[in-house]
Design a protein around this motif. Structure first.
Motif, PDB file in Angstrom:
ATOM      1  N   PHE A  22      -2.491  17.431  23.221  1.00 38.91           N
ATOM      2  CA  PHE A  22      -2.225  17.328  24.652  1.00 38.91           C
ATOM      3  C   PHE A  22      -1.561  18.644  25.046  1.00 38.91           C
ATOM      4  O   PHE A  22      -0.441  18.929  24.648  1.00 38.91           O
ATOM      5  N   LEU A  35       2.912  13.852  29.683  1.00 43.40           N
ATOM      6  CA  LEU A  35       2.618  13.173  28.424  1.00 43.40           C
ATOM      7  C   LEU A  35       2.903  11.677  28.571  1.00 43.40           C
ATOM      8  O   LEU A  35       2.127  10.840  28.132  1.00 43.40           O
ATOM      9  N   VAL A  48      -6.507  17.504  27.305  1.00 45.11           N
ATOM     10  CA  VAL A  48      -6.351  16.730  26.079  1.00 45.11           C
ATOM     11  C   VAL A  48      -7.614  17.020  25.264  1.00 45.11           C
ATOM     12  O   VAL A  48      -8.730  16.730  25.708  1.00 45.11           O
ATOM     13  N   ARG A  76       1.598  22.737  23.330  1.00 47.89           N
ATOM     14  CA  ARG A  76       1.201  21.421  22.821  1.00 47.89           C
ATOM     15  C   ARG A  76       2.345  20.455  23.075  1.00 47.89           C
ATOM     16  O   ARG A  76       3.449  20.638  22.594  1.00 47.89           O
TER      17      ARG A  76
END
Length: 122
Positions: A32, A43, A53, A120
């Motif tokens: 993600f 998130l 994603v 990330r």
């Protein structure tokens, strides 16, 4: 000597061609990815805003789902991904360039337009 050189040249080109014919995005790009300041909130919501994603066979963005059709690996940190996408009921094809830096940052290029470095989210 000439035959050995030609054989080596053909073998190297054949190997590069095999590497280019894949339909999976390398695992180092999976995750993600989003801008760091909104990472945690998005998130928790489960959907990216400007990021993506990424899995081996899909790339999902904001109201956008794409299936991988082909992946060309230029280097371990730079791949080109051909996609078939659905967005708001319409399908289209697109190509993304994914560039990873230190396995922490990702830049996505679409038609020459680049995202800010994404992180990330974890």
């Amino acid at each position: 000597m000439k035959i050995t050189t030609i054989t080596l040249f053909v073998a190297l080109n054949f190997s590069a061609a095999l590497q280019a014919v894949t339909t999976n995005i390398p695992s180092s790009f999976h995750g993600f990815w989003e801008e760091s300041e909104v990472c945690q909130a998005l998130l928790e919501m489960g959907t990216p805003n400007t990021g993506a994603v990424i899995s081996a066979t899909t790339v999902d963005g904001y109201e956008n789902h794409c299936e991988v059709k082909a992946v060309t690996e230029h280097t371990k940190s730079n791949v080109e991904v051909s996609l078939e996408c659905m967005q708001e009921g319409d399908s289209h094809s697109e190509t993304l360039e994914l560039r990873s830096f230190d396995n922490k940052y990702l830049v996505i290029s679409r038609d020459g337009d680049k995202t800010w470095p994404l992180v990330r989210c974890e």
